[in-house]
Design a protein around this motif. Structure first.
Motif, short mmCIF file in Angstrom:
data_model
loop_
_atom_site.label_atom_id
_atom_site.label_comp_id
_atom_site.label_asym_id
_atom_site.label_seq_id
_atom_site.Cartn_x
_atom_site.Cartn_y
_atom_site.Cartn_z
N UNK A 1 10.11 64.17 4.34
CA UNK A 1 11.43 64.73 4.61
C UNK A 1 12.07 65.29 3.34
N UNK A 2 11.72 64.73 2.18
CA UNK A 2 12.22 65.30 0.93
C UNK A 2 11.71 66.71 0.75
N UNK B 1 20.12 71.69 7.81
CA UNK B 1 20.29 70.45 7.04
C UNK B 1 20.67 69.31 7.98
N UNK B 2 21.53 69.61 8.97
CA UNK B 2 21.86 68.58 9.96
C UNK B 2 20.61 68.13 10.70
N UNK C 1 22.63 74.02 12.17
CA UNK C 1 22.46 73.91 10.72
C UNK C 1 21.18 73.12 10.41
N UNK D 1 17.01 73.43 1.74
CA UNK D 1 18.11 73.58 0.80
C UNK D 1 18.18 74.98 0.22
N UNK E 1 18.57 65.82 8.54
CA UNK E 1 19.14 64.49 8.38
C UNK E 1 19.03 63.70 9.68
N UNK F 1 15.70 62.29 9.73
CA UNK F 1 15.62 61.10 8.89
C UNK F 1 16.04 59.87 9.69
N UNK G 1 13.55 68.94 3.08
CA UNK G 1 14.91 69.18 2.57
C UNK G 1 14.87 70.19 1.42
N UNK H 1 10.11 59.25 5.37
CA UNK H 1 11.49 59.45 4.92
C UNK H 1 11.52 59.82 3.44
N UNK H 2 10.74 59.12 2.63
CA UNK H 2 10.83 59.33 1.19
C UNK H 2 9.95 60.46 0.68
#
Lengths: 141, 169, 348
Positions: free
Chosen positions: B69-70, B31-32, B29, B77, B35, B38, B73, B65-66
């Protein structure tokens, strides 16, 4: 500094563990205390009483990605400015010119983005992934 | 206060970094994977912090991270996860990958055993100098030219982002 | 007991005390908001529970916990549960680096009025703010509801857009103070300009303050920037599918973030805990006077939040994005250039 240095960050770790425990505790507590009387209708996604059609995760406008990318670029610029601002009194005017060149170059990119209409959200034109008819009259750019 | 058990913090953070990095490439996955990445980046920030580089740690969190990675994501998503889970996870380039790994490993090994003079000797941090100021001083005096080049890099990145994302320029 | 154990205990105790005070303050900020907005709209606000409705937050809290905890069928469960936890944990995290005053004295024992004084405190705050996007983004995505996803997309895009201006607005202050440590930034603001004006960064940096305030309002998703939860369009935005305590956690996170914004604004622009010394008070109370000034300034900030909520309508989304990128960002950059030019010319 070295002795106090690591010690000054330890409380951050402690705070992190504490707030993590608080957050976890809140979720668990409400799960344990709250009642659970589930029905199929209650567990549906909320759409004002309509039965939801299709999956919620659809493709969306590329503008969201563009904004995220622009943000990263300006964040990098801001990060460069932090150490500069902190020692600016030692750099004096040399630092000013140095940063002015830097900012002007990045500003050039910003103006390019502006002129290309990336920052205009209301214009439904070729920016969208979905193929919409081109509504902008010819020569409007 | 004397620092205690610093090696345990180091090993803990390293373990988190390695395990979550492995998770990034082994999870199906996406998304996993994101994360996990992260967590890798956060534990690297922790390691920077332990190396007396709080500014670098802060940059790691704010930018990677901010920020980055956003964006990752955002992209993940909106892909179809069910479709993704059916895809083959690893491609067939194991030969190239093995060669690259061996060469990289040999390079690391060489630098580790024979690389004494490659890098300037590490300077222990001094109380009067704060990491941010140190970075500022070297970045804006000694390494001024690379810093200005970075602005051109950013300019190219901005233009590249717009060119890629827009159908008609 | 070894020194490190004492240290850990002391800092854990400080954290617990600060978190309890903060959560209580958050609960009463909600009460204050309902009261003040009520009066602004010619209503009474809460009156039933306790005198002046003062026990209302307690009643709300109990009700939130007792409510049914619904997890809809097609949500992505691990992230659906993790998202409110991320939000609330990060919101409570940033208070760790905020200094409230000088030293607190209890008899012979004295300790700094701050959980920890790190020399990159401002970066820690910015880092926590930038990571806070995850709570919102993951909440909307994991809910698998169209309203949630739209709300979270809007919220994430809004938060990252204004974060750029937020980061740039603080640089003017850094130019003046020359440090990333919040304690040093505050100490740089003691004294007066021309003998009567407090030496607050607000006066030379009022443009930066305007940018900061606007960007911070947008970061906390408050009116006039509460697009992510625009109830007329999106039901409740990214937390549409959340109920019971999980909903309350997003709520708490929002109000806690308001407190963080108020703290940073006070420390960076309004001299932190500095204020007139109240010498007529007994010595025991004297050491708490800075805390009082700090709390008072934060109260004013929160009142401003509420006032604006009672006054302004909501932006349209394209207006919001245009304002963030086309107005705030250029202003923030111009402020940096002007401030550095002034400092560069006046520093001998």
């Amino acid at each position: 500094m070295p002795d106090n240095y690591l010690a000054s960050y330890l409380p951050l770790l402690i705070q992190f563990l504490l707030v993590g425990a608080i957050a976890g505790g809140m979720v668990t507590l409400s799960w344990l205390i709250g009642k659970h009387k589930n029905t199929a209708a209650k567990l549906m996604p909320y759409e004002c009483g309509m039965a939801p059609v299709g999956d919620a995760r659809q493709r969306f406008s590329v503008k969201f990605y563009l904004v995220a990318m622009l943000f990263i670029l300006f964040d990098v610029e801001a990060i460069f400015l932090y150490p500069w601002a902190v020692i600016f009194r030692e750099l004096k005017m040399f630092g000013f010119w140095e940063m002015l060149i830097y900012v002007l170059v990045v500003l050039g990119g910003f103006i390019y983005v502006w002129k290309k209409g990336v920052l205009d959200w209301s214009r439904a034109d070729s920016d969208q992934i979905v193929a919409l008819p081109d509504r902008a009259p010819a020569g409007s750019r | 206060m004397q620092p205690v058990a610093t090696s345990w913090f180091f090993y803990g953070l390293s373990a988190v970094a390695i395990v979550s990095a492995l998770m990034v490439i082994t999870r199906k996955n996406p998304v996993h994977s994101a994360i996990s990445l992260v967590f890798t980046l956060l534990s690297l920030a922790g390691l920077y912090l332990m190396l007396y580089a709080p500014f670098v740690a802060g940059v790691q969190i704010i930018l990677y991270v901010g920020g980055i990675m956003v964006l990752f994501l955002f992209v993940i998503m909106l892909v179809n996860i069910e479709h993704n889970l059916r895809e083959e996870q690893f491609n067939k380039q194991w030969l190239v990958a093995t060669i690259a790994t061996v060469v990289l490993g040999a390079l690391f090994g060489y630098v580790y055993y024979h690389g004494k003079g490659f890098f300037p000797a590490a300077v222990p941090p001094t109380p009067e100098q704060v990491n941010t100021q140190q970075i500022g001083m070297s970045l804006y005096t000694a390494y001024m030219f690379p810093f200005e080049i970075a602005s051109v890099l950013l300019l190219v990145a901005i233009i590249g982002a717009v060119v890629m994302a827009k159908k008609r320029i | 007991m070894p020194t490190w154990a004492q240290f850990v205990l002391l800092s854990a105790a400080k954290s617990v005390v600060v978190i309890i005070i903060l959560l209580t303050a958050v609960a009463y900020a909600v009460w204050l908001e309902r009261k003040v907005v009520g009066r602004m709209q010619n209503r009474w606000g809460p009156t039933r529970v306790g005198p002046f409705g003062l026990l209302q937050p307690l009643a709300d809290g109990i009700k939130f916990i007792l409510k049914e905890d619904i997890i809809p069928t097609n949500v992505y469960k691990p992230l659906y549960i993790a998202a409110p936890m991320i939000s609330v944990a990060l919101a409570l995290m940033s208070i760790a680096v905020v200094p409230f005053g000088e030293q607190l004295r209890f008899g012979s024992f004295s300790t700094p009025a701050q959980i920890t004084d790190v020399n990159v405190a401002l970066l820690v705050l910015l880092g926590v703010t930038s990571v806070a996007v995850y709570g919102v983004a993951l909440a909307g995505w994991s809910s698998n509801s169209k309203y949630s996803l739209l709300g979270s997309l809007r919220a994430s895009a809004q938060m990252v857009s204004y974060e750029a201006s937020l980061g740039l607005s603080l640089i003017g202050v850094l130019l003046l103070s020359g440090s990333l440590s919040l304690r040093e930034i505050v100490n740089g603001q003691s004294g007066t300009y021309f003998g009567f004006l407090p030496r607050w960064n607000f006066f030379p940096q009022f443009i930066a303050f305007f940018v900061y305030l606007t960007a911070a309002f947008a970061e906390t998703n408050r009116i006039p920037f509460d697009l992510p939860e625009a109830e007329t369009e999106l039901v409740a935005g990214y937390h549409t599918e959340y109920s019971s305590m999980k909903f309350a956690m997003f709520f708490m996170a929002e109000y806690t973030n308001m407190f963080t914004v108020a703290c940073v604004g006070t420390l960076l622009f309004f001299g932190g805990w500095h204020g007139p010394a109240l010498t007529f008070l007994p010595m025991v109370v004297q050491s708490f006077v800075p805390l009082f000034w700090f709390a008072f300034k934060i109260f004013l900030f929160l009142f401003l939040y509420i006032w604006i909520r009672g006054t302004l309508p909501r932006f349209r989304y394209d207006q919001l994005m245009a304002f963030g990128w086309k107005v705030l960002l250029p202003i923030a950059l111009a402020n940096i250039v002007l401030t550095s030019l002034y400092i560069g010319l006046t520093t001998p």
